[in-house]
Motif scaffolding. Structure first.
Motif, PDB file in Angstrom:
ATOM      1  N   VAL A 182     125.045  80.404 -62.313  1.00  0.00           N
ATOM      2  CA  VAL A 182     124.500  79.115 -62.745  1.00  0.00           C
ATOM      3  C   VAL A 182     125.505  77.978 -62.611  1.00  0.00           C
ATOM      4  O   VAL A 182     126.683  78.142 -62.873  1.00  0.00           O
ATOM      5  N   ALA A 242     125.133  72.556 -66.590  1.00  0.00           N
ATOM      6  CA  ALA A 242     123.993  72.627 -67.497  1.00  0.00           C
ATOM      7  C   ALA A 242     123.220  71.330 -67.529  1.00  0.00           C
ATOM      8  O   ALA A 242     123.745  70.247 -67.299  1.00  0.00           O
ATOM      9  N   ASP A 265     115.542  76.363 -65.988  1.00  0.00           N
ATOM     10  CA  ASP A 265     116.608  75.922 -66.882  1.00  0.00           C
ATOM     11  C   ASP A 265     117.946  76.158 -66.183  1.00  0.00           C
ATOM     12  O   ASP A 265     118.384  77.303 -66.022  1.00  0.00           O
ATOM     13  N   GLU A 304     120.878  75.644 -67.187  1.00  0.00           N
ATOM     14  CA  GLU A 304     121.941  76.127 -68.070  1.00  0.00           C
ATOM     15  C   GLU A 304     121.892  77.642 -68.223  1.00  0.00           C
ATOM     16  O   GLU A 304     122.920  78.315 -68.219  1.00  0.00           O
ATOM     17  N   THR A 305     120.691  78.207 -68.355  1.00  0.00           N
ATOM     18  CA  THR A 305     120.547  79.648 -68.596  1.00  0.00           C
ATOM     19  C   THR A 305     120.076  80.411 -67.373  1.00  0.00           C
ATOM     20  O   THR A 305     120.182  81.649 -67.336  1.00  0.00           O
ATOM     21  N   GLY A 306     119.566  79.713 -66.375  1.00  0.00           N
ATOM     22  CA  GLY A 306     119.001  80.369 -65.196  1.00  0.00           C
ATOM     23  C   GLY A 306     117.583  80.863 -65.391  1.00  0.00           C
ATOM     24  O   GLY A 306     116.993  81.428 -64.475  1.00  0.00           O
ATOM     25  N   GLU A 307     117.016  80.666 -66.595  1.00  0.00           N
ATOM     26  CA  GLU A 307     115.649  81.135 -66.837  1.00  0.00           C
ATOM     27  C   GLU A 307     114.677  80.366 -65.950  1.00  0.00           C
ATOM     28  O   GLU A 307     114.716  79.136 -65.873  1.00  0.00           O
ATOM     29  N   THR A 337     114.813  86.009 -66.081  1.00  0.00           N
ATOM     30  CA  THR A 337     115.266  85.846 -67.459  1.00  0.00           C
ATOM     31  C   THR A 337     116.224  86.959 -67.822  1.00  0.00           C
ATOM     32  O   THR A 337     116.003  88.124 -67.466  1.00  0.00           O
ATOM     33  N   GLY A 338     117.297  86.616 -68.507  1.00  0.00           N
ATOM     34  CA  GLY A 338     118.241  87.604 -69.001  1.00  0.00           C
ATOM     35  C   GLY A 338     118.814  88.515 -67.937  1.00  0.00           C
ATOM     36  O   GLY A 338     119.077  89.684 -68.188  1.00  0.00           O
TER      37      GLY A 338
END
Length: 502
Positions: free
Chosen positions: A31, A34, A91, A93-96, A126-127
């Motif tokens: 990532v 952010a 997103d 920031e999180t890659g979601e 996700t995750g």
């Protein structure tokens, strides 16, 4: 004029065999800076072929057509499919990621009794894991129908560098795909969970949350282009002239295929654009700010360097930009669709058509499967299941009649335990397969019911067609009923049911 943002993005006696279907996908993220909250996805595409062996199987059948694309989906020259972005969220920031794509692909094989619709795929990241979802509908006279919305059909294999995530989008390239249990169920168990599917490539781009946008391309004209040939203008902005040691980009026209950046043989024309080039017929200059303007001579139909005919009025073609010299950098990739005008025409002509109908066509039998597993059952009870559908095609042109007869051997288990063959009974069914050709329709009659205990240890008719009305194609099936004696030894039993067409 269209502007495209970059992608961050089937005889006399016969035994048979059956149909098949599907596969899956997985890969992931590293990532960049952010942003405060997930941003809406505004552009992108998904490239997936489902499973090459399944496409080849369906293409060998009698669908009209065997595979069709609609609602924005397109069939690429290599047989895979492109689905356009319809939105979702990302997103940085999180890659979601929840990237949605539109379009419908229909696989049709009437002779094998199914039509499968695959539509509206979604990639979810996700995750550290990724999956591919889709709407799946199965229509069949041989299998139970299926209609599911956004089934998770494939797991996608991710790595630390694939997908690649940035401030304004995410790109996954050739992510390995594996069929999930939910996907296997959605496709009526044609394939088992864990089956390898075609790899998945996807892009999803956002507005970047106010950050500078990625490369973009404007093509003029991009619609109504003369199919016999035209020169289009390609204007680019926000490319990186120093990327990949200032190697620049290729600006190409053709269908979107797997590994397009190393598969240039399918493209009609390519120009190399870099900061060090002087303009020629095959090169052009990129400005220090990452902008350029060049032209491409294109036509709707051409023969690629593999000797294959490409028709961009049938297969969607694009102006494609990508990093030069086979680079793995996908940050310079953009895809701008180009459509061609429908030629005007008129007039009429006539021809006399003559044909000879040959005598002695085939009488054939095929099956939609080679095994049936009945549900577990206790002593003194009956277990039931569906016989794999049998297809009889009488193309002899004689209307001589035919019968399809079945008989089973004893059921045997390890250790010598036996259940007598007569304990297997059936309730036959039969129907005429719709024939679009004009002519007298044949008829078919299901055999009589055979009850467990007085069943298929001797030959019984599954279905018959009388002389005078036997021509055509017919489907015969049955509910199988196995009665288990109270004295049966517990274990796993098997028997061979033989169907004979004469």
């Amino acid at each position: 004029m269209t502007s495209s943002r970059a992608s961050a993005l089937g005889r006399r006696s016969a035994t048979w065999a059956a149909a098949a279907v599907l596969g899956a996908v997985t890969a992931l993220v590293g990532v960049s800076p952010a942003v405060a909250a997930p941003a809406g996805i505004t552009e992108g595409s998904l490239n997936w072929g489902f499973k090459a062996s399944f496409r080849n199987y369906v293409l060998s059948g009698d669908g009209n057509p065997p595979i069709a694309a609609s609602d924005g989906a397109a069939i690429n020259a290599g047989g895979t499919f492109t689905f356009p972005s319809t939105g979702g969220s990302y997103d940085a920031e999180t890659g979601e990621t929840n990237a949605t794509y539109g379009g419908t692909i229909v696989f049709s094989y009437p002779a094998h009794f199914f039509t499968i619709t695959l539509a509206n795929p979604t990639v979810t990241v996700t995750g550290g894991t990724a999956v591919l979802k889709a709407d799946v509908e199965l229509e069949s006279t041989a299998f139970p129908p299926v209609d599911v919305t956004q089934a998770t059909v494939a797991d996608l294999t991710t790595t630390g560098t694939n997908p690649v995530a940035g401030v304004d989008g995410i790109t996954g390239t050739d992510l390995a795909a594996t069929l999930t249990a939910e996907g296997a169920a959605a496709f009526a168990g044609f394939y088992a969970a864990g089956e390898t599917l075609d790899p998945v490539t996807f892009t999803a781009a956002t507005s970047g949350g106010g950050e500078p946008g990625g490369p973009s391309v404007t093509v003029t004209p991009s619609t109504g282009v003369d199919p016999d040939g035209a020169t289009i203008t390609v204007d680019g902005a926000d490319f990186d002239p120093e990327a990949n040691d200032a190697a620049g980009i290729y600006v190409s026209f053709g269908p979107l295929v797997d590994n397009y950046w190393t598969n240039a043989s399918v493209l009609q024309v390519t120009k190399w654009v870099s900061s060090t080039n002087e303009p020629t017929d095959s090169r052009d200059t990129m400005n220090p700010d990452g902008s350029f303007s060049t032209t491409l001579p294109i036509s709707a139909r051409y023969t690629d360097r593999n000797g294959n005919a490409v028709d961009c009025t049938v297969t969607q073609c694009y102006v494609i930009t990508f990093a030069a010299r086979g680079s793995a950098d996908r940050s310079q990739d953009t895809f701008t669709a180009v459509t061609f005008a429908t030629p005007a025409g008129g007039g009429s002509a006539s021809q006399e058509i003559a044909a000879t109908v040959l005598a002695g066509g085939p009488l054939t039998l095929s099956m939609a499967g080679s095994s049936v597993t009945l549900p577990p059952v206790g002593n003194g009870a009956v277990t039931s299941g569906a016989l794999n559908a049998a297809t009889v095609a009488d193309l002899r042109g004689t209307n001589a009649g035919w019968s399809l007869v079945g008989q089973v051997g004893d059921f045997a288990a390890a250790g010598g335990a036996v259940i007598a063959a007569d304990n297997l009974g059936w309730v036959p069914t039969a129907s005429v397969v719709d024939d679009p050709l004009v002519g007298a329709a044949g008829t078919v009659t299901p055999g009589t019911v055979a009850e467990p205990g007085a069943g298929l240890g001797s030959a019984h008719a599954l279905c018959t067609s009388d002389a005078g009305a036997s021509a055509g194609t017919f489907t015969c099936g049955a509910q199988l009923n196995l009665g288990v004696p109270a004295s049966a030894t517990p274990g796993d039993y098997t028997a061979t049911l033989t169907l004979t067409l004469s």
